[in-house]
Design a protein around this motif. Structure first.
Motif, mmCIF file in Angstrom:
data_model
loop_
_atom_site.group_PDB
_atom_site.id
_atom_site.type_symbol
_atom_site.label_atom_id
_atom_site.label_comp_id
_atom_site.label_asym_id
_atom_site.label_seq_id
_atom_site.Cartn_x
_atom_site.Cartn_y
_atom_site.Cartn_z
ATOM 1 N N ASN A 88 0.826 -1.239 0.082
ATOM 2 C CA ASN A 88 0.038 -0.130 0.019
ATOM 3 C C ASN A 88 0.834 1.350 -0.063
ATOM 4 O O ASN A 88 0.441 2.349 -0.716
ATOM 5 C CB ASN A 88 -1.029 0.110 1.028
ATOM 6 C CG ASN A 88 -1.894 -1.103 1.109
ATOM 7 O OD1 ASN A 88 -2.465 -1.512 0.037
ATOM 8 N ND2 ASN A 88 -2.336 -1.617 2.539
ATOM 9 N N LYS A 89 2.098 1.237 0.752
ATOM 10 C CA LYS A 89 2.920 2.525 0.733
ATOM 11 C C LYS A 89 3.460 2.564 -0.625
ATOM 12 O O LYS A 89 3.600 3.932 -1.050
ATOM 13 C CB LYS A 89 3.841 2.184 1.880
ATOM 14 C CG LYS A 89 4.811 3.196 2.155
ATOM 15 C CD LYS A 89 4.166 4.395 2.800
ATOM 16 C CE LYS A 89 5.030 5.517 3.234
ATOM 17 N NZ LYS A 89 4.336 6.781 3.816
ATOM 18 N N GLN A 90 3.996 1.578 -1.152
ATOM 19 C CA GLN A 90 4.379 1.890 -2.548
ATOM 20 C C GLN A 90 3.397 2.019 -3.635
ATOM 21 O O GLN A 90 3.838 2.850 -4.579
ATOM 22 C CB GLN A 90 5.183 0.321 -2.957
ATOM 23 C CG GLN A 90 6.290 0.041 -2.173
ATOM 24 C CD GLN A 90 7.051 -1.532 -2.457
ATOM 25 O OE1 GLN A 90 6.308 -2.255 -2.804
ATOM 26 N NE2 GLN A 90 8.154 -1.477 -2.420
ATOM 27 N N PRO A 122 1.169 4.887 6.917
ATOM 28 C CA PRO A 122 2.280 4.216 7.159
ATOM 29 C C PRO A 122 2.437 2.652 6.893
ATOM 30 O O PRO A 122 1.404 2.027 6.859
ATOM 31 C CB PRO A 122 2.262 4.577 8.871
ATOM 32 C CG PRO A 122 1.360 4.853 8.910
ATOM 33 C CD PRO A 122 0.628 5.459 8.080
ATOM 34 N N VAL A 123 3.490 2.120 6.828
ATOM 35 C CA VAL A 123 3.880 0.659 6.425
ATOM 36 C C VAL A 123 2.874 -0.091 7.693
ATOM 37 O O VAL A 123 2.564 -1.301 7.214
ATOM 38 C CB VAL A 123 5.079 0.415 6.569
ATOM 39 C CG1 VAL A 123 5.145 -1.161 6.225
ATOM 40 C CG2 VAL A 123 5.703 1.125 5.134
ATOM 41 N N PHE A 183 10.724 -7.513 -1.152
ATOM 42 C CA PHE A 183 10.678 -6.093 -1.634
ATOM 43 C C PHE A 183 10.245 -5.914 -3.198
ATOM 44 O O PHE A 183 9.482 -5.204 -3.309
ATOM 45 C CB PHE A 183 11.773 -5.586 -1.185
ATOM 46 C CG PHE A 183 11.747 -3.762 -1.537
ATOM 47 C CD1 PHE A 183 11.442 -2.866 -0.783
ATOM 48 C CD2 PHE A 183 12.429 -3.462 -2.708
ATOM 49 C CE1 PHE A 183 11.407 -1.530 -1.152
ATOM 50 C CE2 PHE A 183 12.369 -2.057 -3.196
ATOM 51 C CZ PHE A 183 11.703 -1.214 -2.399
ATOM 52 N N VAL A 184 10.858 -6.769 -3.723
ATOM 53 C CA VAL A 184 10.720 -6.556 -5.252
ATOM 54 C C VAL A 184 9.295 -7.241 -5.633
ATOM 55 O O VAL A 184 8.498 -6.713 -6.310
ATOM 56 C CB VAL A 184 11.766 -7.765 -5.948
ATOM 57 C CG1 VAL A 184 11.329 -7.862 -7.410
ATOM 58 C CG2 VAL A 184 13.129 -7.200 -5.817
ATOM 59 N N LEU A 185 8.795 -8.300 -4.772
ATOM 60 C CA LEU A 185 7.327 -8.799 -5.153
ATOM 61 C C LEU A 185 6.284 -7.631 -4.911
ATOM 62 O O LEU A 185 5.446 -7.680 -5.349
ATOM 63 C CB LEU A 185 7.201 -10.065 -4.477
ATOM 64 C CG LEU A 185 5.852 -10.476 -4.592
ATOM 65 C CD1 LEU A 185 5.487 -11.105 -6.056
ATOM 66 C CD2 LEU A 185 5.722 -11.826 -3.729
ATOM 67 N N SER A 186 6.408 -7.120 -3.654
ATOM 68 C CA SER A 186 5.799 -5.891 -3.208
ATOM 69 C C SER A 186 5.590 -4.718 -4.133
ATOM 70 O O SER A 186 4.569 -4.200 -4.675
ATOM 71 C CB SER A 186 6.042 -5.686 -1.683
ATOM 72 O OG SER A 186 7.262 -4.729 -1.781
#
Length: 307
Positions: A27-29, A40-41, A264-267
């Motif tokens: 959601n943050k990205q 916030p995360v 991180f890459v997947l998100s």
């Protein structure tokens, strides 16, 4: 024996703790990609805390099905999480053939959620339940033609053994694994009600699948459903990341680093897909799922006849 059980329990609690965080990262990205600051995360944790404190109100037409469904839904995802091949030790639940149990324990959660949606007696929720059942018919073969294809090639039928048999040491197998990961990514998008199959943030009647089934839930029931959705998303994230050999490394540090980078890459990939794509028309979703199934079948055939 006791140590193995303790390690398995620790793995499950780690998964339960990180599941909302992974959803918050996506959601943050998404917010950053659209030029917003965003929540916030840790916002999913705040939302769960708020729901936990609210009163649970059941519809006057609801039976015991609506009361037990959120609990069963939550328990099934905990069982599924206990079967995941995450960590450097065997999961809490691991045996030959557990790949079948894993697939159908997730199907059990869907079954009770559909029952609960129909139990309310609302045509609106019944519509969402019908859509969920229809798309599940197309989604389940994707799992068996991707994870199942690796099982067929490796000769193992346990999730732990299947994933730990992956060795990225030749180009043909690497291509095979990458294409399998694409199929699972498409499956995760569907099963977790993400764009372009479903929009987790909408309440428009014509575009809702998952969200419409839980509209009449509140309090603890909604807490359990929401937490379950976070766990389900992270379960598919672990399945996706595990294709790239994080926990078969000799070094714990390297394995954890690969997993974190993969998460991180997947998100980020999910955030990009949900930002740049629009919601598919309902009639196009089965075609999307059939395409993912076809990828899995062709990938297995090509690898089998060219290796």
């Amino acid at each position: 024996m006791v140590v193995d059980i303790l390690q398995g329990v620790i793995s499950v609690f780690i998964l339960l703790g990180f599941a909302p965080l992974f959803a918050g990262l996506i959601n943050k990205q998404k917010a950053k990609l659209t030029g917003r600051i965003g929540a916030p995360v840790f916002q999913p944790f705040y939302d769960l805390k708020k729901l936990f404190k609210k009163e649970t109100i059941n519809a006057s037409t609801a039976s015991f099905i609506s009361r037990i469904s959120p609990i069963i839904n939550f328990i099934t995802f905990i069982i599924a999480a206990a079967m995941l091949p995450v960590g450097f030790w065997k999961p809490l639940i691991s045996f030959n053939g557990d790949i079948i149990l894993f697939a159908y324990i997730l199907g059990l959660s869907r079954f009770f959620q559909i029952l609960a949606a129909m139990d309310i007696g609302s045509s609106f929720e019944g519509m969402g339940a019908a859509r969920e059942a229809t798309f599940a018919l197309f989604a389940e073969p994707i799992f068996f033609f991707t994870i199942g294809s690796i099982s067929f090639i490796s000769g193992y039928t346990s999730l732990f053994d299947i994933y730990h048999s992956i060795e990225l040491n030749n180009i043909s197998y690497e291509v095979f694994i990458v294409i399998c990961s694409i199929s699972v990514f498409m499956l995760a998008v569907t099963e977790c009600s993400r764009m372009p199959v479903d929009d987790p943030n909408t309440h428009l009647e014509l575009t809702m699948i998952h969200e419409v089934m839980i509209l009449d839930n509140s309090g603890i029931d909604l807490f359990l459903y929401q937490y379950s959705s976070y766990i389900k998303l992270f379960i598919y994230a672990v399945l996706e990341i595990s294709f790239f050999y994080p926990f078969s490394q000799k070094s714990y540090l390297i394995g954890i680093l690969i997993f974190m980078v993969g998460a991180f890459v997947l998100s980020f990939s999910l955030a990009v897909v949900e930002t740049i794509t629009s919601r598919y028309k309902m009639k196009n979703i089965p075609l999307y799922l059939l395409f993912a199934t076809a990828i899995g079948i062709l990938n297995l055939l090509i690898y089998t006849f060219t290796k």
